[in-house]
Write an enzyme that holds these catalytic residues in place. Structure first.
Site, PDB file in Angstrom:
ATOM      1  N   CYS A   1      82.252 -39.662 -80.058  1.00 20.15           N
ATOM      2  CA  CYS A   1      83.143 -40.146 -81.103  1.00 20.15           C
ATOM      3  C   CYS A   1      84.569 -39.671 -80.821  1.00 20.15           C
ATOM      4  CB  CYS A   1      82.702 -39.588 -82.446  1.00 20.15           C
ATOM      5  SG  CYS A   1      80.977 -39.942 -82.797  1.00 20.15           S
TER       6      CYS A   1
ATOM      7  N   ARG B   1      85.927 -43.989 -76.898  1.00 20.94           N
ATOM      8  CA  ARG B   1      84.929 -42.930 -77.077  1.00 20.94           C
ATOM      9  C   ARG B   1      83.744 -43.371 -77.940  1.00 20.94           C
ATOM     10  NH1 ARG B   1      87.395 -37.906 -75.747  1.00 20.94           N
ATOM     11  NH2 ARG B   1      85.777 -36.812 -76.872  1.00 20.94           N
TER      12      ARG B   1
ATOM     13  N   TRP C   1      80.416 -43.247 -82.071  1.00 22.59           N
ATOM     14  CA  TRP C   1      79.337 -43.625 -81.157  1.00 22.59           C
ATOM     15  C   TRP C   1      78.086 -43.042 -81.788  1.00 22.59           C
ATOM     16  CZ3 TRP C   1      75.853 -40.916 -77.882  1.00 22.59           C
ATOM     17  CH2 TRP C   1      75.165 -41.737 -76.972  1.00 22.59           C
TER      18      TRP C   1
ATOM     19  N   ASN D   1      82.866 -35.014 -84.492  1.00 25.41           N
ATOM     20  CA  ASN D   1      82.443 -35.457 -83.166  1.00 25.41           C
ATOM     21  C   ASN D   1      81.503 -34.397 -82.610  1.00 25.41           C
ATOM     22  OD1 ASN D   1      82.184 -36.348 -80.513  1.00 25.41           O
ATOM     23  ND2 ASN D   1      84.134 -35.444 -79.874  1.00 25.41           N
ATOM     24  N   GLY D   2      80.279 -34.802 -82.266  1.00 25.57           N
ATOM     25  CA  GLY D   2      79.318 -33.841 -81.731  1.00 25.57           C
ATOM     26  C   GLY D   2      77.954 -34.106 -82.329  1.00 25.57           C
TER      27      GLY D   2
ATOM     28  N   GLU E   1      75.945 -47.762 -57.297  1.00 26.95           N
ATOM     29  CA  GLU E   1      77.082 -47.939 -58.193  1.00 26.95           C
ATOM     30  C   GLU E   1      77.262 -49.429 -58.552  1.00 26.95           C
ATOM     31  OE1 GLU E   1      78.635 -46.140 -60.026  1.00 26.95           O
ATOM     32  OE2 GLU E   1      80.563 -47.050 -60.481  1.00 26.95           O
TER      33      GLU E   1
ATOM     34  N   LYS F   1      77.254 -50.728 -62.367  1.00 28.89           N
ATOM     35  CA  LYS F   1      78.391 -51.495 -62.910  1.00 28.89           C
ATOM     36  C   LYS F   1      77.912 -52.787 -63.553  1.00 28.89           C
ATOM     37  CE  LYS F   1      80.766 -49.252 -62.911  1.00 28.89           C
ATOM     38  NZ  LYS F   1      81.420 -47.976 -62.865  1.00 28.89           N
TER      39      LYS F   1
ATOM     40  N   GLU G   1      75.808 -52.228 -66.672  1.00 33.12           N
ATOM     41  CA  GLU G   1      76.592 -51.647 -67.756  1.00 33.12           C
ATOM     42  C   GLU G   1      77.402 -52.704 -68.513  1.00 33.12           C
ATOM     43  OE1 GLU G   1      79.321 -48.817 -66.109  1.00 33.12           O
ATOM     44  OE2 GLU G   1      79.757 -47.900 -68.041  1.00 33.12           O
TER      45      GLU G   1
ATOM     46  N   HIS H   1      58.586 -51.770 -49.296  1.00 29.94           N
ATOM     47  CA  HIS H   1      57.575 -50.806 -49.767  1.00 29.94           C
ATOM     48  C   HIS H   1      57.313 -50.956 -51.266  1.00 29.94           C
ATOM     49  CE1 HIS H   1      57.438 -48.912 -45.878  1.00 29.94           C
ATOM     50  NE2 HIS H   1      58.764 -48.839 -45.880  1.00 29.94           N
TER      51      HIS H   1
ATOM     52  N   LYS I   1      82.660 -43.848 -73.457  1.00 26.44           N
ATOM     53  CA  LYS I   1      83.215 -43.388 -72.188  1.00 26.44           C
ATOM     54  C   LYS I   1      82.866 -41.935 -71.896  1.00 26.44           C
ATOM     55  CE  LYS I   1      86.680 -43.933 -68.917  1.00 26.44           C
ATOM     56  NZ  LYS I   1      85.889 -44.662 -67.932  1.00 26.44           N
TER      57      LYS I   1
HETATM   58  C1  AGP Z   1      80.523 -45.434 -65.511  1.00 26.78           C
HETATM   59  O1  AGP Z   1      80.900 -46.758 -65.485  1.00 26.78           O
HETATM   60  C2  AGP Z   1      79.939 -44.933 -66.708  1.00 26.78           C
HETATM   61  N1  AGP Z   1      80.646 -45.295 -67.868  1.00 26.78           N
HETATM   62  C3  AGP Z   1      79.319 -43.549 -66.709  1.00 26.78           C
HETATM   63  O2  AGP Z   1      78.262 -43.585 -65.812  1.00 26.78           O
HETATM   64  C4  AGP Z   1      80.210 -42.321 -66.399  1.00 26.78           C
HETATM   65  O3  AGP Z   1      80.593 -42.340 -65.074  1.00 26.78           O
HETATM   66  C5  AGP Z   1      79.439 -41.046 -66.750  1.00 26.78           C
HETATM   67  O4  AGP Z   1      79.154 -41.038 -68.117  1.00 26.78           O
HETATM   68  C6  AGP Z   1      80.143 -39.778 -66.353  1.00 26.78           C
HETATM   69  O5  AGP Z   1      81.362 -39.629 -67.017  1.00 26.78           O
HETATM   70  P1  AGP Z   1      82.404 -38.548 -66.520  1.00 26.78           P
HETATM   71  O6  AGP Z   1      82.856 -38.967 -65.159  1.00 26.78           O
HETATM   72  O7  AGP Z   1      83.499 -38.587 -67.535  1.00 26.78           O
HETATM   73  O8  AGP Z   1      81.703 -37.234 -66.475  1.00 26.78           O
END
Ligand code: AGP
Length: 589
Positions: free
Chosen positions: A2, A27, A72, A96-97, A461, A465, A468, A484, A584
């Protein structure tokens, strides 16, 4: 997770809080809300959904102080009721937490006759502060946090007092110091243009903001001072620069991110070299994209310095009783520097006598403050939830770190190769046409990314991407492993994308391509090897990227997989900047 913000002494608190929440929205965007104090009365507005839903509710509101929250969801669905602020007895809070012991606290409060209006863990805090309130909001907050287990950045206001009180443990809080105007927020960019100076609270700190200034207290409520530094976010652009999405804007900043990270590295080379002296064990850790960058870093360290490296996701590593000692260097990779698992690995490593090297894009983060040395990722603010330029910045930082560990010169051949990459990325960004492949992905029930060696790390990756931001299922897979098991999943509705950058391994990957083709699967190849294009382009789509150094190829193929994910999200009309269910900065476990 959050995002929270507070302000006092401002002319128009609703406007300040709204703008701050827009900046913090990366966030979390399940709901948003704010509370304002004016003439001894608190007004709360909150709504499920994006911050912009607050705009009509804020019209006509006047106040010079307030607090705000963008959520969030962790406990309780996204809804108006679960939106913050939560209120009790003329007190409103934002949090937040995660309050880990909220259930027994809630049961206790219910026995005392308290009625709960939400399913959140946070609402217990509002009720506890109300119960502990005896004419002093700060003391009530102090008493309350003594009962809490978990992580919190808390801000509270009360109808009887013209101040904002704050408590911090594990979740970040930055204080902003303006001229007769004072602010608190989850991060520095939220205060861009508002406060020229900032102070970062430490775990256990409390703060009080009035129209006359800011006071900080330690965990025993004794006055304490924290360093004041300039707010650099005021100078940084947080606009879209004419792009429809932050993701596209940030993707276009990949070359800048590599250049700036390279430049910033020069200032820490000596410190890093000292911190790596006599190191016999290297561990690299991170989460999500940062973990994928770490896998590439492992290849650099092992190939350049010939030191074996362990690489593990931080959430796994922290609970494995890892072997770390004074001769271990732990590279903790994190864009935000606030990811709970990564920060906890760093703490654990320090407690075991290891050295912690933070590879981070955030100069004020917890990770930065904990680390023995910080290797800066100079990507600038990354607003899109999906990481783009920070990934390439992290790879650059790890590449340079490996050169230092190998005892090579930063003026040597490897560094010279790196200098060639930003222009290559720039021309790739200009010429890359991913529209047709994006349509193929958009119409597929699954998309597999495959590669060997370093290309496999990029395949992981590429898959993350695409999942996500498009919600299309898929996997990143080593090409050689296909036969396999995963080959069983291939049919006409499934797309396979192969990344091929090493001419020596190209033939092997082409075997896997043929295996998919002969099962009727859709196949495309992203390659830097022109012979691969010559061999395959009569049977499938081949995206040819400029030839480049094998080790640096992830910086170029990253541009391709990120562009593909972006274009596919656009075809499917998904919002790439705010994918569903995500945030994020993952500051909770
Ligand atoms: C990447 O597109 C993601 N949003 C996610 O995997 C991110 O890289 C991960 O949460 C780690 O975040 P950070 O680099 O701020 O630690």
């Amino acid at each position: 997770m959050c995002g929270i913000i507070g302000c006092i002494g401002v002319k128009n608190a609703p406007e300040v809080i709204y703008e701050g929440l827009k900046r913090l929205e990366y966030r979390g965007y399940d709901s948003a809300g704010c509370a304002f104090l004016s003439h001894g009365k608190i007004t709360v507005v909150k709504r499920e959904g994006r911050v912009e839903k607050l705009l009509p509710l804020l019209k006509g509101l006047k106040a010079d102080m307030g607090i705000g929250h963008t959520r969030w969801a962790t406990h309780g669905l996204p809804s108006d009721e679960n939106a913050h602020p939560h209120s009790a007895g003329g007190i409103s809070i934002v949090h937040n937490g995660i309050i880990e012991n909220y259930l027994p606290l809630k049961e206790d409060l219910i026995l005392k006759g308290v009625k709960f209006l939400s399913d959140t863990d946070s609402e217990v805090v509002a009720h506890l502060i109300a119960q502990n309130y005896d004419g002093d909001l700060l003391k009530a907050l102090f008493k309350t946090v003594k009962l809490l287990k978990g992580s919190y950045a808390l801000m509270a206001i009360c109808e009887d007092e013209e101040r904002i009180v704050v408590a911090k443990n594990k979740s970040p809080v930055i204080l902003g110091l303006g001229d007769g105007q004072y602010f608190c927020a989850s991060d520095e960019p939220a205060l861009a243009g508002l406060a020229d100076k900032i102070s970062v609270l430490e775990d256990g700190d409390f703060a009080e903001l009035t129209a006359h200034g800011v006071k900080i207290f330690d965990e025993s409520l004794q006055p304490v001072s924290r360093e004041v530094s300039p707010n650099l976010a005021v100078c940084q652009s947080l606009g879209l620069d004419g792009c429809p999405h932050y993701m596209l804007k940030e993707l276009r900043e990949v070359p800048m991110s590599i250049e700036a990270t390279h430049k910033a590295f020069n200032s820490i080379e000596a410190k890093l070299s000292k911190a790596l002296k006599d190191v016999t064990r290297i561990i690299i850790t991170g989460c999500g994209t940062a973990y994928h960058a770490s896998l590439i870093g492992k290849r650099y360290f092992e190939c350049f310095a010939r030191i074996p490296v362990e690489c593990e996701t931080a959430g796994e590593l922290r609970y494995k009783n890892p072997v770390m000692d004074a001769n271990t260097a732990v590279f903790a990779v994190s864009q935000s520097g606030e990811t709970a698992d990564t920060v906890e690995v760093a703490r654990l490593a320090l407690s075991m006598g290891a050295r912690v090297i933070a590879v981070t894009n955030s100069r004020l983060s917890q990770l930065t403050r904990l680390a023995t040395v910080v290797v800066p990722v100079a990507s600038g603010p990354e607003i899109c939830v999906c990481a783009t330029k920070s990934y390439t910045g992290q790879i650059t930082a790890l590449y340079l770190s490996a050169i230092v560990l190998a005892g090579e010169s930063l003026d040597g051949d490897r560094a010279k190769e790196l200098l060639k990459i930003p222009p290559v990325c720039r021309s790739t960004l200009e010429s890359l046409d991913m529209r047709s492949l994006a349509h193929v992905c958009a119409s597929s029930t699954g998309v597999y990314f495959m590669g060997r060696d370093i290309d496999y790390a990029v395949a992981l990756e590429g898959s993350l991407k695409l999942k996500e931001i498009t919600y299309i299922p898929g996997e990143g897979y080593p090409s050689a492993e296909l036969k396999h098991g995963t080959l069983a999943l291939i049919d006409v509705n499934v797309a396979s994308i192969f990344i091929i950058t090493d001419p020596a391994l190209a033939g092997k990957s082409e075997n896997a391509v043929e295996q998919v083709l002969s099962r009727g699967g859709k196949v495309a190849v992203i390659t830097t090897v022109k012979e691969v294009k010559e061999r395959l382009s009569n049977k499938l789509q081949v995206i040819l990227l400029p030839e480049c150094d094998k080790y640096l190829s992830p910086l170029v193929t990253a541009v391709a997989i990120q562009t593909l994910a972006y274009k596919t999200a656009v075809v499917l009309k998904r919002d790439p900047d705010k994918p569903r269910n995500l945030a994020k900065s993952v500051t909770v476990e």
